[in-house]
Enzyme design. Structure first.
Site, PDB file in Angstrom:
ATOM      1  CG  MET A 415      26.528  44.773 -37.107  1.00 26.02           C
ATOM      2  SD  MET A 415      27.453  43.660 -36.025  1.00 26.02           S
ATOM      3  CE  MET A 415      26.108  43.036 -35.009  1.00 26.02           C
ATOM      4  CB  CYS A 416      20.670  46.108 -36.569  1.00 26.07           C
ATOM      5  SG  CYS A 416      19.581  45.008 -37.512  1.00 26.07           S
ATOM      6  N   GLY A 417      20.553  44.017 -34.773  1.00 33.99           N
ATOM      7  CA  GLY A 417      20.292  42.879 -33.906  1.00 33.99           C
ATOM      8  C   GLY A 417      19.728  41.686 -34.631  1.00 33.99           C
ATOM      9  N   GLY A 419      18.637  42.243 -38.470  1.00 30.74           N
ATOM     10  CA  GLY A 419      18.812  42.467 -39.894  1.00 30.74           C
ATOM     11  C   GLY A 419      17.892  43.507 -40.489  1.00 30.74           C
TER      12      GLY A 419
END
Length: 459
Positions: A415-417, A419
């Site tokens: 995950m990030c912020g 995708g």
């Protein structure tokens, strides 16, 4: 890149904002059919457009410092348009330029530029005070005073970081001595890896910065140095190469950057010899089907930064794009950070690959309410500390290629912020043999909204 006009009295200054790099260049209408540009990158499209719209010839190109985050366009303008390059004499540039020192002035024909030595971000850094008669209209602060901050001092050498931070302190105090109504036109802004904080404002005034800039408000040098050094995060590795290229002078482009077409057989042969395939399609398309081993870097404003962070600069790069993505935009973004020789693009994209009978693979996408098991968060350290899923493992995307062995085998949600970065991370992990990976289509706030749970903070 966007263009936004700022009119100040008789001075017409046009910020040319590169949202992806988080930087601003500037075009100044000199009032006689000529223009000055400040800190323009090799992607000159916005400055060309702004000048043409006003019927101006770019007569001067000023660089505040040896840029680490993009190739300067000043030499290109000099070679193709006869533009006079203004830059620090201490920078020892190896191409034709007018070398300037602290206190020098350049007559622009009514307006004048006065140089102010402001070392810190780099040793040779200059700020340019724009004078309308004897009235200081504004100051181009480059990588010195930023809106709400000051630029980082760790790009030259680790052992010089603190000394440059102390020089930055003195430079900011010198700028603060200018009249309060003087405009501040920095190069680095929100989104830049050169320590600009988040926020919408890209220009300011001396008075506003004296009142609100946390670093400029610190009267004690040691407090300033501590605060600045504690704010430093990671930066892309290409930052360590471009300063020297800008000193020697970027190669002059003899044609508009573009992508040559490559058939499937040629692409397969090049990949077998060490070329890298960069897939710039949106996350859902990459997730559905991609060439095994492809690196996902979706085309968006931040494409150049992540290309420079994740893709090798010493191996041929082949682009795979969607039919509706602009090949010129891809080529220009690569060019401005020093990727001047893209091998080309796979003609026909993923469809031609599958039509030729070659295999593809996919990556599972999960929504915020579908997160189960182990989570790998690949955001920047400051982002992770501000809020992350409970128990998440943290490895910054920029470090992942060198720390892939620390990442457990799947099942694993990356995950990030939003995708995009997470899919890049998943593609890197796939290259190292990791399987059973999924990518979260969202971030901690999306997860919290769906689950009703609170992200954890701290590291």
């Amino acid at each position: 890149m966007s263009i936004k006009e700022v009119a100040m009295s008789t001075v017409d200054v046009v910020p040319l904002v590169d949202e992806g790099l988080g930087n601003s260049a500037y075009l100044v209408d000199l009032g006689d059919g000529r223009a000055l540009v400040v800190d323009v990158s090799l992607d000159l499209r916005a400055s060309w457009y702004a000048a043409r719209q006003r019927g101006l010839r770019v007569a001067f190109a000023a660089d505040t410092h040896l840029h680490a985050d993009f190739l300067s366009g000043a030499r290109q303008l000099s070679a193709t348009e006869g533009t006079r390059v203004l830059a620090s004499a201490a920078g020892r540039r190896e191409f034709t330029h007018h070398g300037l020192r602290d206190g020098d002035e350049v007559d622009l024909g009514g307006l004048r530029l006065r140089t102010l030595g402001t070392p810190g971000h780099t040793h040779e850094h200059l700020s340019f005070l724009l004078l309308d008669g004897d009235r200081p209209a504004g100051v181009f602060t480059g990588g010195s005073l930023l809106v709400g901050s000051a630029a980082r001092t760790d790009l030259v050498a680790p052992e010089e970081t603190e000394a440059l931070a102390r020089a930055q302190y003195a430079s900011l105090r010198r700028l603060a001595a200018l009249p309060d109504d003087v405009a501040v036109w920095p190069t680095h802004g929100a989104g830049s890896f050169c320590s600009a904080p988040p926020g919408a404002d890209r220009v300011s005034t001396i008075g506003r910065e004296k009142a609100t800039n946390p670093l400029l408000c610190k009267q004690d040098e040691d407090d300033f140095v501590t605060a600045l050094l504690e704010s430093l995060g990671s930066f892309p590795p290409y930052f360590l190469r471009l300063g020297e290229i800008n000193r020697r002078g970027p190669a002059v482009l003899d044609r508009t950057p573009g992508l040559a077409g490559l058939d499937v057989a040629t692409v397969r042969a090049m990949l077998a010899e060490g070329a890298r395939l960069v897939d710039v399609r949106p996350v859902p398309e990459f997730a559905a089907a991609h060439v095994p081993g492809a690196l996902s870097i979706p085309l968006r404003p931040a494409f150049a930064s992540w290309l420079g962070w994740l893709a090798p600069h010493d191996r041929p790069l082949i682009i795979l794009r969607a039919a509706d993505q602009d090949p010129a935009e891809i080529a220009w973004q690569a060019t401005k950070i020093g990727y001047l020789d893209l091998a080309g693009e796979l003609t026909g994209g993923i469809d031609s690959w599958t039509a030729d009978g070659h295999p593809t693979t996919g990556t599972r996408l999960v929504g915020p309410g579908q997160v189960e098991g182990r989570v790998l968060d690949i955001r920047q350290a400051a982002e992770f500390a501000s809020g992350h899923l409970p128990g998440a493992l943290h490895v910054e995307l920029g470090d992942l290629a060198h720390r892939a062995d620390e990442v457990p085998d799947g099942p694993l949600v990356v995950m990030c912020g939003h995708g995009e970065r997470a899919m890049g991370a998943a593609s890197l992990l796939e290259q190292t043999g990791h399987r059973d990976l999924a990518v979260l289509t969202g971030g901690p706030d999306d997860w919290a909204a769906v689950t009703g749970r609170h992200p954890e903070s701290g590291r």
